[in-house]
Write a protein that holds these residues in place. Structure first.
Motif, PDB file in Angstrom:
ATOM      1  N   ASP A 247      17.917  50.257   6.569  1.00  0.00           N
ATOM      2  CA  ASP A 247      16.844  50.110   5.581  1.00  0.00           C
ATOM      3  C   ASP A 247      15.689  49.306   6.152  1.00  0.00           C
ATOM      4  O   ASP A 247      14.507  49.650   5.951  1.00  0.00           O
ATOM      5  N   ALA A 248      16.000  48.237   6.888  1.00  0.00           N
ATOM      6  CA  ALA A 248      14.951  47.411   7.483  1.00  0.00           C
ATOM      7  C   ALA A 248      14.168  48.195   8.527  1.00  0.00           C
ATOM      8  O   ALA A 248      12.933  48.084   8.613  1.00  0.00           O
ATOM      9  N   ALA A 249      14.878  49.000   9.318  1.00  0.00           N
ATOM     10  CA  ALA A 249      14.196  49.810  10.326  1.00  0.00           C
ATOM     11  C   ALA A 249      13.286  50.842   9.666  1.00  0.00           C
ATOM     12  O   ALA A 249      12.177  51.111  10.150  1.00  0.00           O
ATOM     13  N   LYS A 250      13.740  51.393   8.548  1.00  0.00           N
ATOM     14  CA  LYS A 250      12.930  52.381   7.835  1.00  0.00           C
ATOM     15  C   LYS A 250      11.679  51.735   7.250  1.00  0.00           C
ATOM     16  O   LYS A 250      10.590  52.327   7.292  1.00  0.00           O
ATOM     17  N   VAL A 251      11.834  50.529   6.711  1.00  0.00           N
ATOM     18  CA  VAL A 251      10.686  49.814   6.156  1.00  0.00           C
ATOM     19  C   VAL A 251       9.673  49.486   7.251  1.00  0.00           C
ATOM     20  O   VAL A 251       8.454  49.550   7.047  1.00  0.00           O
ATOM     21  N   ASP A 252      10.173  49.147   8.432  1.00  0.00           N
ATOM     22  CA  ASP A 252       9.287  48.803   9.546  1.00  0.00           C
ATOM     23  C   ASP A 252       8.645  50.031  10.184  1.00  0.00           C
ATOM     24  O   ASP A 252       7.850  49.892  11.121  1.00  0.00           O
ATOM     25  N   GLY A 253       9.003  51.216   9.709  1.00  0.00           N
ATOM     26  CA  GLY A 253       8.384  52.434  10.216  1.00  0.00           C
ATOM     27  C   GLY A 253       9.022  52.987  11.477  1.00  0.00           C
ATOM     28  O   GLY A 253       8.402  53.809  12.169  1.00  0.00           O
ATOM     29  N   ALA A 254      10.241  52.564  11.781  1.00  0.00           N
ATOM     30  CA  ALA A 254      10.919  53.065  12.980  1.00  0.00           C
ATOM     31  C   ALA A 254      11.320  54.524  12.779  1.00  0.00           C
ATOM     32  O   ALA A 254      11.793  54.907  11.709  1.00  0.00           O
ATOM     33  N   SER A 255      11.132  55.315  13.807  1.00  0.00           N
ATOM     34  CA  SER A 255      11.511  56.728  13.737  1.00  0.00           C
ATOM     35  C   SER A 255      13.029  56.857  13.824  1.00  0.00           C
ATOM     36  O   SER A 255      13.743  55.907  14.161  1.00  0.00           O
ATOM     37  N   ALA A 256      13.504  58.054  13.520  1.00  0.00           N
ATOM     38  CA  ALA A 256      14.950  58.293  13.586  1.00  0.00           C
ATOM     39  C   ALA A 256      15.472  58.113  15.001  1.00  0.00           C
ATOM     40  O   ALA A 256      16.583  57.602  15.206  1.00  0.00           O
ATOM     41  N   ARG A 257      14.653  58.503  15.985  1.00  0.00           N
ATOM     42  CA  ARG A 257      15.077  58.358  17.379  1.00  0.00           C
ATOM     43  C   ARG A 257      15.198  56.888  17.764  1.00  0.00           C
ATOM     44  O   ARG A 257      16.180  56.469  18.381  1.00  0.00           O
ATOM     45  N   LYS A 258      14.213  56.083  17.390  1.00  0.00           N
ATOM     46  CA  LYS A 258      14.270  54.659  17.720  1.00  0.00           C
ATOM     47  C   LYS A 258      15.391  53.955  16.971  1.00  0.00           C
ATOM     48  O   LYS A 258      16.057  53.070  17.510  1.00  0.00           O
ATOM     49  N   THR A 259      15.617  54.362  15.728  1.00  0.00           N
ATOM     50  CA  THR A 259      16.723  53.772  14.965  1.00  0.00           C
ATOM     51  C   THR A 259      18.049  54.068  15.628  1.00  0.00           C
ATOM     52  O   THR A 259      18.936  53.200  15.703  1.00  0.00           O
ATOM     53  N   PHE A 260      18.193  55.281  16.156  1.00  0.00           N
ATOM     54  CA  PHE A 260      19.447  55.646  16.806  1.00  0.00           C
ATOM     55  C   PHE A 260      19.658  54.849  18.080  1.00  0.00           C
ATOM     56  O   PHE A 260      20.746  54.293  18.308  1.00  0.00           O
ATOM     57  N   PHE A 261      18.626  54.779  18.927  1.00  0.00           N
ATOM     58  CA  PHE A 261      18.797  54.142  20.236  1.00  0.00           C
ATOM     59  C   PHE A 261      18.791  52.611  20.175  1.00  0.00           C
ATOM     60  O   PHE A 261      19.362  51.965  21.058  1.00  0.00           O
ATOM     61  N   TRP A 262      18.144  52.037  19.146  1.00  0.00           N
ATOM     62  CA  TRP A 262      18.045  50.577  19.102  1.00  0.00           C
ATOM     63  C   TRP A 262      19.007  49.937  18.107  1.00  0.00           C
ATOM     64  O   TRP A 262      19.244  48.721  18.176  1.00  0.00           O
ATOM     65  N   ILE A 263      19.556  50.717  17.194  1.00  0.00           N
ATOM     66  CA  ILE A 263      20.490  50.144  16.206  1.00  0.00           C
ATOM     67  C   ILE A 263      21.856  50.816  16.290  1.00  0.00           C
ATOM     68  O   ILE A 263      22.879  50.168  16.537  1.00  0.00           O
ATOM     69  N   THR A 264      21.871  52.142  16.083  1.00  0.00           N
ATOM     70  CA  THR A 264      23.153  52.844  15.998  1.00  0.00           C
ATOM     71  C   THR A 264      23.919  52.788  17.315  1.00  0.00           C
ATOM     72  O   THR A 264      25.100  52.387  17.345  1.00  0.00           O
TER      73      THR A 264
END
Length: 294
Positions: free
Chosen positions: A191-208
């Motif tokens: 949710d925080a990544a989505k609020v910050d405007g992170a793309s799905a690709r960045k969310t995957f590589f930097w969080i997941t």
């Protein structure tokens, strides 16, 4: 009053004794027996003759053994790397589906893993049959008859053909492991990544992906062990042929032991395989574990 389960009390060993006895009888004992057998020359009938490290010297001067190791290393791509990559990619995609669709797809993709690999080898050998196999029949039907090959008889394609079956067998299992790992990640991070405007690709590589390191380590350990232990799938499909193109250490061990009655040499391969498994697993623990801590 001190409990009998207290680690400082010697009576706690009583509770460990049944498990230790079973381990000694069915794990440690056979390992010691195999180690002792590997130091002898035995045909299964006569009295074993002590040869010391002779079997190991012969083994590491045997070209077929190096061919088996090279084939096993190539198969690790299909047993370990491809299932891991496909499993992570599918887990990330399936995770975004609705619960009903997610359950159906997860169950469907996991089905190959619950089947015996020996049975799968027989089925896939029929699918690859050059005369009446469905794969070649389909290629001929769509006008691609030039690509209809004797898949399990071609020196260049037989190893990838067997490896694809291993990838198909393991990728659903890897996907389920990674889906379980994604479930334990705190949703607030996404949710925080989505609020910050992170793309799905960045969310995957930097969080997941970083938070899935424990699951990646488990998958690597299990698939590496399965790769080194590979036998039944290859045995039912090719028996190590053609001309050693799919020969792996366990197939070579079977040939030495049960076809040539060289049980000491076969035991030496088993010991080398066990040491190789421990070494690779230790390297995975060090590499992936240190990244997880970091």
């Amino acid at each position: 009053k001190r409990s009998p389960l207290d680690g400082s009390d010697h009576t706690s060993w009583i509770y460990l004794l049944p498990g230790l006895l079973l381990y000694a009888a069915f794990v440690f004992g056979p390992i010691v027996a195999a180690l002792g057998l590997s130091l002898t020359s035995w045909d299964g009938l006569t009295v074993p003759k002590w040869v010391g490290l002779g079997n190991y010297v012969d083994l590491f001067s045997d070209d077929r053994f190096y061919i088996a190791l090279r084939n096993n290393a190539e198969l690790m791509i299909f047993y370990c790397v491809l299932p891991l990559v496909l499993g992570i990619a599918l887990a990330a995609c399936v995770w975004n589906l609705k619960q009903r669709e997610q359950l159906a797809l997860r169950t469907f993709l996991f089905l190959p893993y619950i089947m015996p690999t020996a049975v799968l080898g027989i089925i896939w050998a029929w699918l690859y049959n050059p005369a009446f196999g469905p794969f070649n029949q389909f290629l001929r039907a769509v006008g691609l008859g030039a690509f209809a090959l004797p898949w399990l008889g071609d020196f260049d394609f037989v190893l990838p053909a067997v490896g694809i079956v291993a990838t198909w067998y393991f990728f659903g299992f890897c996907m389920v492991i990674f889906l379980t790992g994604i479930q334990r990640i705190d949703p607030s991070l996404f949710d925080a990544a989505k609020v910050d405007g992170a793309s799905a690709r960045k969310t995957f590589f930097w969080i997941t992906l970083p938070l899935l390191m424990p699951e990646i380590r488990v998958v690597l350990l299990l698939t590496v062990i399965a790769s080194i232990k590979s036998f039944d799938l290859i045995f039912t499909m090719t028996r190590g042929g053609p001309a050693n193109a799919t020969l792996v250490p366990n197939i070579y061990m079977y040939q030495l032991g049960f076809e040539l009655n060289r049980f000491g040499a076969a035991a030496a391969i088993a010991i080398v395989g066990a040491l190789l498994t421990f070494a690779i697993n230790y390297a995975i623990h060090r590499l992936v574990g240190s990244q997880n801590k970091g």
